[in-house]
Scaffold this active site. Structure first.
Site, PDB file in Angstrom:
ATOM      1  N   GLU A 179     -12.363  93.830 -24.451  1.00 61.64           N
ATOM      2  CA  GLU A 179     -11.947  93.186 -23.191  1.00 61.64           C
ATOM      3  C   GLU A 179     -11.942  94.202 -22.060  1.00 61.64           C
ATOM      4  O   GLU A 179     -11.750  95.397 -22.278  1.00 61.64           O
ATOM      5  CB  GLU A 179     -10.518  92.637 -23.349  1.00 61.64           C
ATOM      6  N   ASP A 180     -12.116  93.706 -20.854  1.00 59.84           N
ATOM      7  CA  ASP A 180     -11.998  94.577 -19.683  1.00 59.84           C
ATOM      8  C   ASP A 180     -10.537  94.898 -19.383  1.00 59.84           C
ATOM      9  O   ASP A 180     -10.170  96.046 -19.164  1.00 59.84           O
ATOM     10  CB  ASP A 180     -12.670  93.943 -18.456  1.00 59.84           C
ATOM     11  N   ASP A 209      -3.862  91.177 -19.039  1.00 60.77           N
ATOM     12  CA  ASP A 209      -2.917  90.983 -17.941  1.00 60.77           C
ATOM     13  C   ASP A 209      -1.715  90.206 -18.502  1.00 60.77           C
ATOM     14  O   ASP A 209      -0.829  90.808 -19.115  1.00 60.77           O
ATOM     15  CB  ASP A 209      -3.688  90.217 -16.853  1.00 60.77           C
ATOM     16  N   GLY A 228      -1.968  88.352 -21.021  1.00 61.05           N
ATOM     17  CA  GLY A 228      -2.222  88.351 -22.466  1.00 61.05           C
ATOM     18  C   GLY A 228      -2.579  86.974 -23.000  1.00 61.05           C
ATOM     19  O   GLY A 228      -2.927  86.820 -24.165  1.00 61.05           O
ATOM     20  N   ASN A 229      -2.537  85.966 -22.120  1.00 56.26           N
ATOM     21  CA  ASN A 229      -2.814  84.596 -22.576  1.00 56.26           C
ATOM     22  C   ASN A 229      -4.226  84.443 -23.125  1.00 56.26           C
ATOM     23  O   ASN A 229      -4.426  83.835 -24.176  1.00 56.26           O
ATOM     24  CB  ASN A 229      -2.611  83.596 -21.438  1.00 56.26           C
ATOM     25  N   THR A 230      -5.194  84.980 -22.412  1.00 52.72           N
ATOM     26  CA  THR A 230      -6.594  84.824 -22.836  1.00 52.72           C
ATOM     27  C   THR A 230      -6.793  85.381 -24.233  1.00 52.72           C
ATOM     28  O   THR A 230      -7.295  84.703 -25.124  1.00 52.72           O
ATOM     29  CB  THR A 230      -7.534  85.554 -21.841  1.00 52.72           C
ATOM     30  N   LYS A 239      -2.265  95.937 -18.276  1.00 56.90           N
ATOM     31  CA  LYS A 239      -1.151  95.868 -17.309  1.00 56.90           C
ATOM     32  C   LYS A 239       0.061  95.359 -18.067  1.00 56.90           C
ATOM     33  O   LYS A 239       0.367  94.161 -18.022  1.00 56.90           O
ATOM     34  CB  LYS A 239      -1.484  94.860 -16.201  1.00 56.90           C
ATOM     35  N   PHE A 295      -4.375  94.716  -8.403  1.00 54.71           N
ATOM     36  CA  PHE A 295      -5.627  94.023  -8.700  1.00 54.71           C
ATOM     37  C   PHE A 295      -6.777  95.019  -8.649  1.00 54.71           C
ATOM     38  O   PHE A 295      -7.010  95.661  -7.635  1.00 54.71           O
ATOM     39  CB  PHE A 295      -5.867  92.867  -7.724  1.00 54.71           C
ATOM     40  N   ARG A 321     -18.425  94.238  -9.635  1.00 55.93           N
ATOM     41  CA  ARG A 321     -18.520  94.535 -11.072  1.00 55.93           C
ATOM     42  C   ARG A 321     -19.300  95.820 -11.312  1.00 55.93           C
ATOM     43  O   ARG A 321     -19.103  96.510 -12.302  1.00 55.93           O
ATOM     44  CB  ARG A 321     -19.243  93.395 -11.806  1.00 55.93           C
TER      45      ARG A 321
HETATM   46  P1  IMP Z   1      -4.846  87.304 -18.950  1.00 51.28           P
HETATM   47  O1  IMP Z   1      -5.157  86.055 -19.723  1.00 51.28           O
HETATM   48  O2  IMP Z   1      -3.774  87.063 -17.921  1.00 51.28           O
HETATM   49  O3  IMP Z   1      -4.524  88.477 -19.839  1.00 51.28           O
HETATM   50  O4  IMP Z   1      -6.094  87.591 -18.062  1.00 51.28           O
HETATM   51  C1  IMP Z   1      -7.129  88.313 -18.462  1.00 51.28           C
HETATM   52  C2  IMP Z   1      -8.329  88.110 -17.546  1.00 51.28           C
HETATM   53  O5  IMP Z   1      -7.961  87.963 -16.161  1.00 51.28           O
HETATM   54  C3  IMP Z   1      -9.146  89.357 -17.622  1.00 51.28           C
HETATM   55  O6  IMP Z   1     -10.048  89.324 -18.702  1.00 51.28           O
HETATM   56  C4  IMP Z   1      -9.825  89.371 -16.275  1.00 51.28           C
HETATM   57  O7  IMP Z   1     -10.991  88.602 -16.319  1.00 51.28           O
HETATM   58  C5  IMP Z   1      -8.818  88.736 -15.334  1.00 51.28           C
HETATM   59  N1  IMP Z   1      -8.027  89.783 -14.620  1.00 51.28           N
HETATM   60  C6  IMP Z   1      -6.726  90.100 -14.809  1.00 51.28           C
HETATM   61  N2  IMP Z   1      -6.331  91.099 -13.997  1.00 51.28           N
HETATM   62  C7  IMP Z   1      -7.426  91.429 -13.272  1.00 51.28           C
HETATM   63  C8  IMP Z   1      -7.663  92.427 -12.255  1.00 51.28           C
HETATM   64  O8  IMP Z   1      -6.800  93.212 -11.843  1.00 51.28           O
HETATM   65  N3  IMP Z   1      -8.931  92.462 -11.750  1.00 51.28           N
HETATM   66  C9  IMP Z   1      -9.926  91.633 -12.175  1.00 51.28           C
HETATM   67  N4  IMP Z   1      -9.746  90.705 -13.117  1.00 51.28           N
HETATM   68  C10 IMP Z   1      -8.502  90.586 -13.666  1.00 51.28           C
HETATM   69 MG    MG Z   2     -11.897  89.453 -19.167  1.00 42.98          MG
END
Ligand code: IMP
Ligand code: MG
Length: 175
Positions: free
Chosen positions: A97-98, A101, A103-105, A129, A150, A163
């Site tokens: 993963e990149d 955040d 963590g839901n995804t 994060k 961000f 990107r």
């Molecule tokens: P999560 O489900 O909240 O953990 O979100 C993860 C996804 O949100 C990441 O894979 C990114 O695609 C996007 N994301 C979260 N924070 C950032 C950021 O600071 N910059 C760009 N994309 C973000």
């Molecule tokens: Mg991502």
């Protein structure tokens, strides 16, 4: 209008850390093959660089997810919009993963992929994060923990831009 982007992690810092992660993963998976799964699109730059630094046999696949719900933070369940090409049954899966955040995804992705009976699943993220965490996620490999800003570059976008930046930058929003 130009966005103001300040460098958070230089290209050199990122490269050095990815080499370290590659070495650590190579040690941990010694004698095994690791199946890398890239979460598109953000994870693609990281996965390519990481794969080059892993010395055990590697295979790769790609998927793309979208979050149900709306708003800027992902609210919960995710849906696979581009699935893997191959079965992961019996594979030692490493999700790349990149950024993590809320963590839901990753939480939902792991839940979906576990049903396909891989031998193992671990998580590798370039950025984390932790202050923003909502879902219970165990991160096995993390490049950098960063504050709640961000960020863009190295695969990460802001409205599909940036990107291709070779470093990690924080977007400074103008008032
Ligand atoms: P999560 O489900 O909240 O953990 O979100 C993860 C996804 O949100 C990441 O894979 C990114 O695609 C996007 N994301 C979260 N924070 C950032 C950021 O600071 N910059 C760009 N994309 C973000
Ligand atoms: Mg991502």
């Amino acid at each position: 209008m130009e966005d103001n982007i300040k460098v958070l992690l230089t290209e050199e810092e990122v490269d050095t850390r990815i080499r370290e992660l590659g070495e650590q993963i190579s040690r941990d998976y010694a004698g095994k093959k690791v199946h890398l799964i890239c979460v598109l699109k953000g994870g693609v730059f990281f996965m390519c660089e990481l794969a080059k630094r892993i010395s055990v046999p590697v295979s790769m696949d790609f998927l793309s997810v979208s979050s149900y719900g709306n708003g800027t933070s992902s609210s919960g369940a995710v849906k696979i919009i581009k699935d893997l090409d191959e079965s992961i049954e019996g594979e030692e899966v490493l999700i790349v993963e990149d950024i993590i955040d809320s963590g839901n995804t990753i939480h939902y992705l792991v839940e979906i992929l576990y049903k396909r009976q891989p031998k193992s699943i671990r998580i590798c993220t370039l950025l984390d994060k932790p202050d923003r965490r909502v879902a219970d996620v165990h991160v096995d490999y993390c490049g950098f923990e960063i504050p709640d800003e961000f960020v863009v570059g190295y695969g990460l976008d802001y409205a599909q831009k940036y990107r291709n930046l070779p470093f990690i930058g924080a977007v400074v929003l103008d008032e």
